[in-house]
Design an enzyme around this catalytic site. Structure first.
Site, short mmCIF file in Angstrom:
data_model
loop_
_atom_site.label_atom_id
_atom_site.label_comp_id
_atom_site.label_asym_id
_atom_site.label_seq_id
_atom_site.Cartn_x
_atom_site.Cartn_y
_atom_site.Cartn_z
N CYS A 1 0.42 4.83 7.01
CA CYS A 1 -0.26 4.52 8.11
C CYS A 1 0.73 3.93 9.01
O CYS A 1 1.30 2.64 8.81
CB CYS A 1 -1.38 3.87 8.09
SG CYS A 1 -2.37 4.55 6.70
N CYS B 1 -19.78 2.70 8.28
CA CYS B 1 -18.83 2.19 9.62
C CYS B 1 -17.62 2.98 9.56
O CYS B 1 -16.67 3.04 8.64
CB CYS B 1 -18.56 0.84 9.11
SG CYS B 1 -17.15 0.07 10.06
N CYS C 1 0.99 -1.15 0.09
CA CYS C 1 0.04 0.18 -0.03
C CYS C 1 1.02 1.05 0.07
O CYS C 1 1.90 1.27 0.67
CB CYS C 1 -0.87 -0.03 1.29
SG CYS C 1 -2.02 1.40 1.37
N CYS D 1 -17.10 -8.59 5.21
CA CYS D 1 -16.44 -7.20 4.98
C CYS D 1 -15.04 -7.53 4.03
O CYS D 1 -14.13 -8.26 4.50
CB CYS D 1 -15.90 -6.74 6.29
SG CYS D 1 -17.11 -6.48 7.31
N CYS E 1 0.41 0.11 10.30
CA CYS E 1 -0.11 -1.02 9.32
C CYS E 1 0.98 -1.77 8.82
O CYS E 1 1.95 -1.39 8.39
CB CYS E 1 -1.01 -0.07 8.30
SG CYS E 1 -1.67 -1.39 7.26
N CYS F 1 -19.90 -5.46 3.27
CA CYS F 1 -19.19 -4.36 3.70
C CYS F 1 -17.86 -4.27 3.06
O CYS F 1 -17.29 -5.24 2.70
CB CYS F 1 -18.86 -4.29 5.30
SG CYS F 1 -17.81 -2.68 5.76
N ARG G 1 -18.25 -1.83 17.71
CA ARG G 1 -17.63 -3.27 17.46
C ARG G 1 -16.17 -3.13 18.25
O ARG G 1 -15.42 -2.26 18.00
CB ARG G 1 -17.22 -3.24 15.99
CG ARG G 1 -16.60 -4.63 15.72
CD ARG G 1 -16.31 -5.00 14.22
NE ARG G 1 -17.87 -4.86 13.51
CZ ARG G 1 -18.02 -4.41 12.33
NH1 ARG G 1 -17.00 -3.60 11.81
NH2 ARG G 1 -19.19 -4.36 11.67
N1 SAM Z 1 -6.57 0.58 3.04
C1 SAM Z 1 -7.92 1.07 3.40
C2 SAM Z 1 -8.05 2.28 4.25
O1 SAM Z 1 -6.91 2.40 5.16
O2 SAM Z 1 -8.82 3.07 4.37
C3 SAM Z 1 -8.81 0.02 3.99
C4 SAM Z 1 -8.17 -1.06 4.91
S1 SAM Z 1 -7.33 -0.53 6.45
C5 SAM Z 1 -6.40 -2.04 6.87
C6 SAM Z 1 -8.77 -0.52 7.57
C7 SAM Z 1 -8.53 0.00 8.95
O3 SAM Z 1 -7.89 -1.14 9.73
C8 SAM Z 1 -7.67 1.19 9.25
O4 SAM Z 1 -7.89 2.26 8.99
C9 SAM Z 1 -7.20 1.12 10.73
O5 SAM Z 1 -8.21 1.71 11.59
C10 SAM Z 1 -7.39 -0.48 10.95
N2 SAM Z 1 -5.91 -1.24 11.15
C11 SAM Z 1 -5.16 -1.51 10.36
N3 SAM Z 1 -3.78 -1.91 10.75
C12 SAM Z 1 -4.30 -2.02 12.08
C13 SAM Z 1 -3.75 -2.72 13.22
N4 SAM Z 1 -2.40 -2.87 13.20
N5 SAM Z 1 -4.23 -2.60 14.39
C14 SAM Z 1 -5.41 -1.97 14.51
N6 SAM Z 1 -6.11 -1.60 13.54
C15 SAM Z 1 -5.70 -1.66 12.42
FE1 SF4 Z 2 -2.86 1.18 3.59
FE2 SF4 Z 2 -3.00 0.36 5.68
FE3 SF4 Z 2 -3.15 2.73 5.62
FE4 SF4 Z 2 -5.07 1.15 4.61
S1 SF4 Z 2 -4.43 1.25 6.67
S2 SF4 Z 2 -4.19 2.95 3.60
S3 SF4 Z 2 -3.91 -0.61 3.97
S4 SF4 Z 2 -1.27 1.42 4.82
#
Ligand code: SAM
Ligand code: SF4
Ligand code: DTB
Length: 371
Positions: free
Chosen positions: A84, A215, A80, A124, A87, A155, A287
């Site tokens: 973040c 959501c 990606c 989802c 992530c 979702c 949730r």
């Molecule tokens: N890439 C898309 C986005 O970020 O909008 C969708 C997938 S992303 C993995 C969805 C959500 O998962 C993130 O916004 C975050 O809130 C949650 N998430 C991701 N990694 C996480 C982690 N290590 N611990 C807790 N929540 C996490």
């Molecule tokens: Fe990409 Fe992870 Fe951020 Fe979603 S949360 S935009 S998968 S880096």
């Protein structure tokens, strides 16, 4: 005289019930003007008082012994472009993750069917994208239609959406779109720099205007201060309408991410966060989301008492572990919890899934998706 006494009593009882129902509606009133002072005060309540208030509001709005269960599937994993800091899927984080292109519809459908058989009512689908590209849209729309045909709620979480993309997803029958605010506007730049907090609000506006259910929630344990948790919940609760579903994720610490070694959040602070979310968003499903593998059964039970009434069910989240389904079934049995049901036409769904799988038999399992 006696009659008079009886009629006094019955009018007192009637008054009492009016007062009680007024108090009840006051408790559960939907507000979109929460301010920091009052939300900080909720967080500062003695724990038992906070739990009692949250549970009272919960009972006014939901069956306290029912939990909605959703199953997650990563339809496109890793690589990606976003940064973040929590992530596993960000290309900037040096994690062990194996990246995968967009799954074929057939694979998604098989996973959804398994989830349905396990008792999940919502499926989802998540993609590690900043936003879907135009060439991805036909595939994701197909996924929505096929999963919906199983009689499951759908979702998706695909990153930012334009108005047009939100309309297309709505047209395909997508029920919910997940897009989290993640953290407070004040803490946001410590966590993500490649998209703004306002970008996230704009996507939520597009989702809502298209007619889908929202959501949206966040993550706690990112090194934020208590006031950031209050500020995040204010942002969510002051959306009008409020999100139908509010995932509260406990950070899953992933090796290779900048937050891998951050201090744990105190368990009671997490539970407080669920309770305050329940109080501020009385009609939403809250949730208990990522991070349950690090919680014991007693802590999860406290979260349900605090008003959580939805979980991710199935041994995997997107890339991280989730409790095994038999552990969740055992926990629900111990707590007397039932899962929420969605009524669907099973025979029709079975036929549609067979046809869809047959149609897909000769397709590749993966196609070369956008990153
Ligand atoms: N890439 C898309 C986005 O970020 O909008 C969708 C997938 S992303 C993995 C969805 C959500 O998962 C993130 O916004 C975050 O809130 C949650 N998430 C991701 N990694 C996480 C982690 N290590 N611990 C807790 N929540 C996490
Ligand atoms: Fe990409 Fe992870 Fe951020 Fe979603 S949360 S935009 S998968 S880096
Ligand atoms: C949400 O709030 N939590 C889910 C879902 N929305 C998409 C994702 C949790 C991801 C946990 C880390 C992982 O599996 O990589």
């Amino acid at each position: 005289m006696q009659l008079g006494f009886m009629s006094d009593l019955s009018s007192t009882a009637a008054d009492l019930s009016t007062v009680q129902s007024q108090a009840q509606s006051l408790n559960s009133i939907l507000r979109h003007n929460w301010n920091l002072k009052e939300v900080n005060a909720l967080f500062a309540m003695p724990f038992s008082d906070l739990m009692f208030k949250a549970q009272t509001i919960h009972r006014e709005n939901f069956n306290p012994n029912e939990v909605q269960v959703s199953t997650l599937l990563s339809i496109k994993t890793g690589a990606c472009p976003e940064d973040c800091k929590y992530c596993s899927q960000s290309a900037r984080n040096k994690t062990d993750l194996e990246k995968e292109s967009l799954l074929a519809v057939e694979k998604v459908l098989e996973a959804a069917q398994r989830a349905k058989e396990m008792g999940s009512t919502r499926f989802c689908m998540g993609a590690a994208w900043r936003n879907p590209k135009e060439r991805d849209m036909p595939y994701v729309l197909d996924m929505v239609k096929s999963v919906k045909a199983l009689g499951m709620e759908t979702c998706m979480t695909l990153g930012m959406l334009s108005e047009d993309q939100a309309d297309q997803l709505n047209g395909a029958g997508l029920d919910y779109y997940n897009h989290n605010l993640d953290t407070s506007p004040e803490h946001y730049n410590q966590i993500i720099t490649t998209r703004t907090f306002q970008d996230r609000l704009d996507t939520l506006t597009n989702v809502r205007s298209a007619g889908m259910k929202v959501c949206s929630g966040g993550i706690v344990g990112l090194g934020e201060k208590a006031v950031d948790r209050a500020s995040l919940l204010i942002q969510l609760a002051n959306l009008s309408p409020q999100p139908e579903s509010v995932p509260i994720n406990m950070l899953v610490k992933v090796e290779g991410t900048p937050l891998a070694n951050i201090d744990d959040l105190e368990s009671f602070d997490f539970i407080r966060c669920i309770a305050v979310a329940r109080i501020m968003m009385p009609h939403s499903h809250v949730r208990l989301s990522a991070g349950r593998t690090a919680m014991n059964e007693q802590m999860q039970a406290m979260c349900f008492l605090a008003g959580a009434n939805s979980i991710f069910y199935g041994c995997k989240l997107l890339t991280a572990e989730n409790p095994e389904t038999n552990q969740d079934i055992a926990l629900f049995e111990k707590l007397g919890i039932n899962t929420e049901t969605v009524v669907g036409d099973t025979e029709r769904s079975d036929n549609i899934v067979k046809t869809a799988i047959a149609d897909q038999q000769h397709s590749d399992l993966f196609y070369n998706a956008s990153v």
